[in-house]
Scaffold this motif. Structure first.
Motif, PDB file in Angstrom:
ATOM      1  N   ALA A 106      -0.170  39.796 -37.073  1.00  0.00           N
ATOM      2  CA  ALA A 106       0.981  38.952 -37.396  1.00  0.00           C
ATOM      3  C   ALA A 106       0.784  38.263 -38.745  1.00  0.00           C
TER       4      ALA A 106
ATOM      5  N   LYS B  67       1.516  40.405 -41.552  1.00  0.00           N
ATOM      6  CA  LYS B  67       2.910  40.844 -41.592  1.00  0.00           C
ATOM      7  C   LYS B  67       3.052  42.337 -41.270  1.00  0.00           C
TER       8      LYS B  67
ATOM      9  N   LYS C 270       4.338  45.074 -38.756  1.00  0.00           N
ATOM     10  CA  LYS C 270       5.319  45.147 -37.667  1.00  0.00           C
ATOM     11  C   LYS C 270       4.586  45.668 -36.431  1.00  0.00           C
TER      12      LYS C 270
ATOM     13  N   GLU D 199      10.077  40.140 -34.845  1.00  0.00           N
ATOM     14  CA  GLU D 199      10.172  40.863 -36.111  1.00  0.00           C
ATOM     15  C   GLU D 199       8.789  41.367 -36.517  1.00  0.00           C
ATOM     16  N   THR D 200       7.887  40.395 -36.783  1.00  0.00           N
ATOM     17  CA  THR D 200       6.518  40.785 -37.123  1.00  0.00           C
ATOM     18  C   THR D 200       5.753  41.162 -35.860  1.00  0.00           C
TER      19      THR D 200
END
Length: 308
Positions: A21, A24, A26, A73-74
């Motif tokens: 996370a 960043k 995914k 999202e991440t």
């Protein structure tokens, strides 16, 4: 398409999720529960930063740390889920299918599925588990300070547990069911040299005794077929682990114990795109802190793999 799918949320899976996370990536993390084997420990004394922490409290802290980054999202958390199948695609990506048939695609995989302790097949063992019978000397050993205890299992893990326990117990007796100890000879020699240590061969455990708490163990002497009893307050079982490696047994190299073979420098497996850490691997020592550190190492390498 995810950059990374993490399977498991013990120390290794949690550390991997946090680092993924922060980088960043995914990421999808799939787990049946949080905490790994630590959940069953009454008190853990060796988790760095916490002099004492309960197993369930540690598991909750893992969950909270991951949920802090769970933005969909991440990092996306899929808890209460079990992975049923992993397939490597023709384009070198992977398809992960959960128990509900949901498919997810990913460029890389991190396996942190841990292992299960081989249970002691003796009468009373299940009933008295966590009531004097335990499967983790480093977790629960200090609770038995000044007491007489038994270690079941004469391999390296059994002798290493005995060595730890000798630091604070009154006495340690190690039971080995065969006619020879399986640990390294130098380890056997050094541990058995301790004045409070006793090793017994040809001892097959048949019963754990006690009402509310362990008060003894009965074993059969294979040479005489005689049943013998030891009065002890603690029993530490070290008869092996069963790695949860079936998911990737057709994708990565496993050793003779079905542990995933991982490069200790990077945690990469024999399959490009798959990394692993924790008790499911052939790491030399199985400890929470080591699992978390190896996961961080793997995430550094995964990030490099994806972005170099």
């Amino acid at each position: 398409m995810y950059d990374l799918i993490i399977i498991g949320a013990g120390p290794a899976g949690t550390a991997a999720g946090v680092y993924a996370a922060r980088k960043k990536l995914k990421t999808l993390l799939i787990t049946e529960e949080f905490g790994g084997q630590s959940v069953v420990s009454e008190t853990i004394y060796n988790w760095i930063g916490s002099p004492e922490i309960g197993g369930r409290e540690l598991a909750e802290s893992f969950k909270n740390h991951l949920e802090y980054y769970n933005d969909g999202e991440t990092l996306t958390l899929q808890s209460g889920a079990r992975v049923k199948n992993i397939k490597k695609n023709d384009d070198e990506t992977f398809t992960v299918t959960d128990h509900n048939g949901k498919e997810s695609q990913t460029k890389t995989l991190f396996i942190a599925t841990g292992s299960a302790r081989r249970k002691l097949p003796a009468k009373g063992a299940d009933r008295l588990e966590h009531k004097g019978l335990t499967y983790c000397a480093s977790c629960d050993g200090p609770l038995f300070s000044g007491m007489d205890v038994v270690v079941v299992g004469g391999g390296n893990a059994g002798f290493e547990s005995a060595a730890q326990l000798l630091a604070y117990t009154k006495s340690v007796t190690l039971l080995q069911r065969s006619g020879e100890f399986k640990a390294d000879p130098i380890t056997v020699e050094k541990v058995l040299a301790h004045p409070n240590m006793t090793g017994i061969l040809n001892a097959s455990t048949i019963e754990v005794t006690g009402e509310k708490f362990v008060d003894g163990i009965i074993y059969q002497d294979a040479a005489s077929n005689e049943n013998k009893e030891l009065k002890v307050q603690g029993i530490f079982v070290e008869i092996g682990q069963i790695p949860n490696s079936d998911l990737v047994k057709d994708l990565v190299e496993l050793n003779q114990y079905n542990q995933i073979v991982a490069d200790p420098y990077t945690q990469q497996t024999s399959c490009t795109g798959i990394w692993a850490a924790g008790d499911v691997t052939d790491v030399k020592y199985h400890q929470n802190n080591i699992s978390a550190g190896d996961a961080v190492k793997a995430l550094e390498d995964i990030y490099k793999f994806l972005h170099a």
